[in-house]
Design a protein around this motif. Structure first.
Motif, PDB file in Angstrom:
ATOM      1  N   TYR A 182      44.125   7.878-105.362  1.00 13.01           N
ATOM      2  CA  TYR A 182      43.506   9.107-104.845  1.00 13.01           C
ATOM      3  C   TYR A 182      44.495  10.113-104.261  1.00 13.01           C
ATOM      4  O   TYR A 182      44.146  11.293-104.117  1.00 13.01           O
ATOM      5  N   VAL A 183      45.708   9.674-103.942  1.00 12.15           N
ATOM      6  CA  VAL A 183      46.717  10.599-103.420  1.00 12.15           C
ATOM      7  C   VAL A 183      47.750  10.934-104.495  1.00 12.15           C
ATOM      8  O   VAL A 183      48.064  12.102-104.732  1.00 12.15           O
ATOM      9  N   LEU A 184      48.266   9.909-105.154  1.00  3.51           N
ATOM     10  CA  LEU A 184      49.306  10.136-106.165  1.00  3.51           C
ATOM     11  C   LEU A 184      48.734  10.484-107.527  1.00  3.51           C
ATOM     12  O   LEU A 184      49.476  10.920-108.412  1.00  3.51           O
ATOM     13  N   GLY A 185      47.430  10.303-107.704  1.00  2.00           N
ATOM     14  CA  GLY A 185      46.789  10.755-108.933  1.00  2.00           C
ATOM     15  C   GLY A 185      46.823   9.771-110.089  1.00  2.00           C
ATOM     16  O   GLY A 185      46.646  10.163-111.246  1.00  2.00           O
ATOM     17  N   ASP A 186      47.047   8.477-109.787  1.00  2.00           N
ATOM     18  CA  ASP A 186      46.993   7.451-110.838  1.00  2.00           C
ATOM     19  C   ASP A 186      45.519   7.125-111.087  1.00  2.00           C
ATOM     20  O   ASP A 186      44.997   6.110-110.637  1.00  2.00           O
ATOM     21  N   ALA A 187      44.847   8.004-111.807  1.00  2.00           N
ATOM     22  CA  ALA A 187      43.392   7.970-111.927  1.00  2.00           C
ATOM     23  C   ALA A 187      42.884   6.655-112.505  1.00  2.00           C
ATOM     24  O   ALA A 187      43.382   6.172-113.528  1.00  2.00           O
ATOM     25  N   ARG A 188      41.894   6.088-111.821  1.00  2.00           N
ATOM     26  CA  ARG A 188      41.234   4.869-112.265  1.00  2.00           C
ATOM     27  C   ARG A 188      39.743   4.996-112.024  1.00  2.00           C
ATOM     28  O   ARG A 188      39.298   5.645-111.083  1.00  2.00           O
ATOM     29  N   ASP A 189      38.974   4.354-112.873  1.00  2.00           N
ATOM     30  CA  ASP A 189      37.527   4.333-112.708  1.00  2.00           C
ATOM     31  C   ASP A 189      37.154   3.478-111.500  1.00  2.00           C
ATOM     32  O   ASP A 189      37.711   2.390-111.295  1.00  2.00           O
ATOM     33  N   LEU A 190      36.198   3.961-110.691  1.00  2.00           N
ATOM     34  CA  LEU A 190      35.817   3.253-109.470  1.00  2.00           C
ATOM     35  C   LEU A 190      35.301   1.852-109.775  1.00  2.00           C
ATOM     36  O   LEU A 190      35.631   0.889-109.067  1.00  2.00           O
ATOM     37  N   ASP A 191      34.505   1.704-110.803  1.00  2.00           N
ATOM     38  CA  ASP A 191      33.977   0.388-111.141  1.00  2.00           C
ATOM     39  C   ASP A 191      35.096  -0.580-111.520  1.00  2.00           C
ATOM     40  O   ASP A 191      35.094  -1.748-111.123  1.00  2.00           O
ATOM     41  N   THR A 192      36.059  -0.086-112.298  1.00  2.00           N
ATOM     42  CA  THR A 192      37.192  -0.933-112.693  1.00  2.00           C
ATOM     43  C   THR A 192      38.035  -1.306-111.493  1.00  2.00           C
ATOM     44  O   THR A 192      38.463  -2.465-111.344  1.00  2.00           O
ATOM     45  N   LEU A 193      38.309  -0.336-110.626  1.00  2.00           N
ATOM     46  CA  LEU A 193      39.064  -0.614-109.412  1.00  2.00           C
ATOM     47  C   LEU A 193      38.371  -1.678-108.566  1.00  2.00           C
ATOM     48  O   LEU A 193      38.998  -2.648-108.124  1.00  2.00           O
ATOM     49  N   THR A 194      37.090  -1.496-108.327  1.00  2.00           N
ATOM     50  CA  THR A 194      36.342  -2.431-107.485  1.00  2.00           C
ATOM     51  C   THR A 194      36.353  -3.828-108.080  1.00  2.00           C
ATOM     52  O   THR A 194      36.617  -4.814-107.388  1.00  2.00           O
ATOM     53  N   ALA A 195      36.079  -3.919-109.367  1.00  2.00           N
ATOM     54  CA  ALA A 195      36.021  -5.233-110.015  1.00  2.00           C
ATOM     55  C   ALA A 195      37.372  -5.932-109.992  1.00  2.00           C
ATOM     56  O   ALA A 195      37.462  -7.141-109.709  1.00  2.00           O
ATOM     57  N   THR A 196      38.441  -5.188-110.262  1.00  2.00           N
ATOM     58  CA  THR A 196      39.769  -5.795-110.311  1.00  2.00           C
ATOM     59  C   THR A 196      40.235  -6.239-108.931  1.00  2.00           C
ATOM     60  O   THR A 196      40.731  -7.371-108.752  1.00  2.00           O
ATOM     61  N   LEU A 197      40.104  -5.370-107.939  1.00  2.00           N
ATOM     62  CA  LEU A 197      40.523  -5.726-106.589  1.00  2.00           C
ATOM     63  C   LEU A 197      39.700  -6.895-106.046  1.00  2.00           C
ATOM     64  O   LEU A 197      40.231  -7.778-105.364  1.00  2.00           O
TER      65      LEU A 197
END
Length: 225
Positions: A189-204
């Protein structure tokens, strides 16, 4: 580097702060100044933000600023404190004996990521200011410690219920996992390495539960039931 007193939050370096207003009107004016300051900091950055711009944005007299704050540093700290409270206390309940721990961890990660996205500009400013001002470096440290302590409590609760690996050091695991989530949020969200929220949540969430050995223990508990 300054460290704050756990008793009253006063910086150990002697920095002074104004006492909270005692009237409802004063509280409203202070809140208006904090809201205005956030807009100015996000628009102009920390170094270029001026107190005159903050009072103009808030619709208050220039001199009234010093009734509530001693400096630009203090009102910036007040803005960051509001953000910390929002991010530290997402609307996710603790894991009860009947909850699916994986679902609760996923909900907590999603709430944090959504909050970080809303406050990304301020998180960027905090990183910048912390690099040049030890007081804000300390604030960043304290903020990170608060997140880590909360997550350590959750990990210990899961261990006590037999849902997480009892041999994992809860404090160290909380530090590592919290840093993983926060740095991923910063990169996204700061450096702009855009990721889908669902993918981020699932992976983390998968990394969290695998690190704590949760899936195997939940499966074993279900088999016994």
């Amino acid at each position: 580097m300054a460290r704050t007193s756990p008793a009253d939050g006063t910086p150990a370096d002697g920095t002074t702060t104004r006492e909270p207003p005692r009237t409802a009107r004063g509280a409203r004016t202070r809140a208006r100044l904090v809201t205005a300051a956030r807009r100015v900091f996000e628009r102009d950055g920390y170094l270029d933000a001026r107190l005159a711009d903050i009072t103009t944005e808030a619709g208050t007299a220039a001199g009234s600023f010093y009734t509530y704050f001693t400096s630009k540093e203090e009102i910036f700290a007040a803005v960051l404190e509001e953000v910390k409270e929002e991010m530290l206390h997402p609307h996710v309940r603790d894991v009860s004996r009947t909850d699916d721990p994986v679902a609760v961890i996923a909900a907590g990660n999603r709430a944090y990521l959504e909050s970080y996205a809303r406050n990304a500009q301020l998180m960027r400013l905090l990183e910048q200011v912390a690099a040049i001002d030890d007081r804000f470096a300390d604030m960043r440290w304290q903020r990170g410690r608060a997140f880590t302590e909360r997550n350590a409590r959750s990990i210990r609760a899961l261990q006590e219920r037999g849902l997480a690996d009892p041999e994992v050091d809860a404090d160290l695991a909380a530090t590592a996992l919290s840093m993983m989530v926060s740095r991923t949020a910063y990169n996204t969200y700061v450096l702009g390495d855009a990721r889908d929220l669902d993918t981020l949540t699932a992976t983390l969430t998968r990394l969290w539960v695998n690190a704590l050995g949760i899936p195997e223990r939940v499966s074993a508990a279900r088999s016994r039931a």
